[in-house]
Design an enzyme around this catalytic site. Structure first.
Site, PDB file in Angstrom:
ATOM      1  N   CYS A  39       0.827  -1.204   0.000  1.00  0.00           N
ATOM      2  CA  CYS A  39       0.000   0.000   0.000  1.00  0.00           C
ATOM      3  C   CYS A  39       0.866   1.260   0.000  1.00  0.00           C
ATOM      4  CB  CYS A  39      -0.993  -0.035   1.163  1.00  0.00           C
ATOM      5  SG  CYS A  39      -2.422   1.009   0.824  1.00  0.00           S
ATOM      6  N   HIS A  78      -3.545  -4.801   0.393  1.00  0.00           N
ATOM      7  CA  HIS A  78      -2.950  -5.370   1.606  1.00  0.00           C
ATOM      8  C   HIS A  78      -3.007  -6.893   1.581  1.00  0.00           C
ATOM      9  CE1 HIS A  78      -2.421  -1.632   3.892  1.00  0.00           C
ATOM     10  NE2 HIS A  78      -3.508  -1.210   3.250  1.00  0.00           N
ATOM     11  N   GLU A  95      -1.391  -8.909   3.193  1.00  0.00           N
ATOM     12  CA  GLU A  95      -1.150  -9.494   4.526  1.00  0.00           C
ATOM     13  C   GLU A  95      -2.426  -9.977   5.209  1.00  0.00           C
ATOM     14  OE1 GLU A  95      -0.643  -6.285   3.690  1.00  0.00           O
ATOM     15  OE2 GLU A  95      -1.087  -4.906   5.328  1.00  0.00           O
TER      16      GLU A  95
HETATM   17  N1  GLN Z   1      -1.716   6.755   2.945  1.00  0.00           N
HETATM   18  C1  GLN Z   1      -1.855   6.034   1.718  1.00  0.00           C
HETATM   19  C2  GLN Z   1      -3.223   6.236   1.095  1.00  0.00           C
HETATM   20  O1  GLN Z   1      -4.162   6.569   1.793  1.00  0.00           O
HETATM   21  C3  GLN Z   1      -1.578   4.551   1.925  1.00  0.00           C
HETATM   22  C4  GLN Z   1      -2.583   3.871   2.783  1.00  0.00           C
HETATM   23  C5  GLN Z   1      -2.110   2.574   3.380  1.00  0.00           C
HETATM   24  O2  GLN Z   1      -0.939   2.285   3.422  1.00  0.00           O
HETATM   25  N2  GLN Z   1      -3.024   1.799   3.881  1.00  0.00           N
HETATM   26  O3  GLN Z   1      -3.399   6.051  -0.065  1.00  0.00           O
END
Ligand code: GLN
Length: 541
Positions: free
Chosen positions: A385, A514, A516
């Site tokens: 992400c 994600h 994970e």
């Molecule tokens: N801050 C980034 C976004 O909102 C990544 C979000 C995250 O890592 N979950 O796009």
């Protein structure tokens, strides 16, 4: 069959592993042939965990349906492999919001709306709705916090009311802690006795006590607790610290917990099916060789890194064990690279590095430096992400030859917004409408055939869980792609870039989602598996 409910409450102190205990009980009952569901009730007024700081409260776990929940839902999924959604997660905020909404809709038909019984009734309604949706025969409901906390009272009241209505279907497990003060060298049960008394004062008697401790609970302690708490000795279960969380259920089964619970709730063991789990546990204990993975992040409050990044850690564990390696996870605070770039050299000692998810500017320049270093030194890199956005920025800075390339989250006025605000987010951000408004939950992606990811997954279409507001800016796609950034996965509906990969590098992959959240101990996530494989290869070289 009439559905059964098992409530799990904590005694003495928090963080003794109620979540893992609840997940383990779910797995044990499932392995004995029952359909189970796990629910987490959290006492806070927040509607969900999405607005809570991770370093303080732990990871925000994202469900298929996009629920931003407590990390315990991750434990449940990892143990029982049952998908959790917003039905599996209840907070004080949700309960009050629903009751007040109904009051405004005249649904209480002119009656007073009272804290008791209307709030406990709504808690019960939610628990039953989850049971119904999952068609679970046994529903395990974990209460966050510890008995004696004021905010737990209404949840205990709900459980008591349900027990009163359905005495044969409702049971209680107290997960307590037995300290061994170093000055005495002797284990003490008094705090647990007080916890039972406190629970009694809420009108509840535990049917089982799980004794968490750094060591097994002796027979004489079991005798004491049994007498003082009016519980058969066999219902007092020793739950000492174990090698890995996945051994907790094996330990419970050594004390025959599955049979004891089923007997108490009036059910029979239909089958026994923990062979693979036992094999897995034995294998893990005998692994000697290590693989060293650095996590370059920023939510390090050194007491609770584990909670903050629990799904990432577990995903590394699953894949390392899969490859017969013992995971050695090293915490690397990205801010130190900003202050002293020389520190980046420590990355040479890593077999692979991960840049996990995150929000806000702090520490991100250090992450970008780490991504660039990993590219140059050919260290396997996995960006999750934010880690994918960081990787994209690092590439853009090199390819466009400007330090200005950035994300609009981190530098709102950048002239080269290679990561930009998603269109639908602009209005939301302006209105400060932050809760539950990110791009959340499962979305599909199509993979490029000749990509590392496609090879790793072994399929061309995938679905993964998301939680972000910013996205890869398609205006930069062509130039970045022409210069060595492979676009390996794209969301077909919205043309959003989901996966980037570095050409000319053994393994550098960034994913906008994600992964994970979908790794399981016996079935590690394909990308994590491939990342660890690449890390082992680097180690050998
Ligand atoms: N801050 C980034 C976004 O909102 C990544 C979000 C995250 O890592 N979950 O796009």
């Amino acid at each position: 069959m009439t559905p059964k409910y098992i409530f799990v409450v904590g005694g003495v102190m928090s963080s003794v592993g109620k979540g893992v205990a609840s997940a383990s009980i779910g797995k044990i009952l499932q392995s004995r042939g029952y359909k189970v569901a796990n629910i987490k009730c959290d006492m806070y007024v927040n509607i969900d965990a999405g607005t809570i700081r991770p370093a303080e409260h732990g990871e925000v776990f994202v469900g298929e349906d996009g629920v931003e929940a407590d990390q315990d839902l991750g434990n449940y999924e990892r143990f029982t492999d049952q998908v959790c959604t917003r039905d599996n997660y209840v907070t004080t905020g949700q309960v009050y919001q629903e009751v007040i909404k109904r009051e405004r809709n005249l649904e209480y038909k002119g009656e007073d709306v009272e804290v008791v019984p209307d709030i406990p009734n709504e808690i019960i309604r939610r628990i039953k709705a989850c049971q119904k949706k999952n068609q679970s025969e046994i529903t395990i409901v974990e209460f966050g916090g510890t008995v004696g906390e004021y905010q737990l009272l209404l949840f205990l009241e709900a459980a008591r009311m349900l027990k009163w209505k359905e005495p044969k279907n409702v049971f209680f497990i107290l997960v307590s802690y037995l300290p061994t003060p170093s000055l005495l060298g002797e284990q003490k049960s008094k705090p647990t006795q007080y916890a039972v008394r406190t629970l009694n004062s809420a009108g509840i008697s535990p049917d089982f006590i799980l004794c968490r401790a750094d060591r097994p609970v002796s027979d004489s302690i079991k005798n004491t607790i049994s007498t003082v708490c009016s519980l058969d000795k066999e219902r007092i279960i020793s739950a000492p610290d174990v090698y890995s969380i996945y051994d907790v259920l094996i330990n419970f089964e050594e004390e025959n917990l599955g049979s004891i619970i089923l007997k108490a709730i009036g059910l029979k063991t239909k089958k026994k099916d923990l062979i693979d789990w036992n094999k897995f546990s034995n294998k893990v204990k005998n692994i000697k060789e290590e693989v060293t993975i650095g996590i370059v992040g920023k939510y390090f409050n050194f007491k609770s890194c584990r909670d903050t990044y629990i799904s990432v850690i577990e995903s590394i564990n699953h894949s390392a064990w899969w490859h017969n390696r013992k995971p050695n996870i090293v915490w690397l605070d990205s801010e130190k690279y900003e202050n002293n770039p020389e520190e980046l050299k420590e990355l040479d000692k890593m077999d692979g590095i991960i840049v996990p998810g995150g929000f806000g500017k702090r520490g991100t320049e250090g992450m970008i430096m780490a991504a660039d270093y990993a590219f140059q030194k050919k260290i396997p890199y996995f960006g999750l992400c934010l880690g994918m956005q960081i990787m994209t920025i690092a590439f853009a800075r090199r390819i466009l030859n400007t330090k200005d390339a950035n994300s609009t989250e981190l530098a709102p006025n950048t002239k080269n917004p290679v990561i930009s605000t998603m269109e639908e987010q602009k209005k939301l951000i302006k209105e400060k409408s932050y809760g539950g408004t990110m791009r959340l939950g499962a979305c599909p992606a199509k993979l490029k055939e000749k990509s590392l990811s496609c090879k790793a997954y072994g399929v061309k279409e995938i679905s993964e869980r998301h939680r972000h507001r910013y996205e890869f800016n398609n205006d930069y796609r062509e130039i970045l792609e022409k210069n060595g950034l492979r676009i390996a996965g794209v969301n077909p509906e919205r043309n959003l870039v989901e996966i980037v990969e570095a050409e000319n590098h053994p393994w550098m992959v960034g994913v906008q989602f994600h992964p994970e959240f979908k790794s399981r101990p016996l079935e590690p996530h394909p990308l994590f598996k491939d990342f660890i494989k690449a890390s082992i290869k680097k180690q050998k070289a």
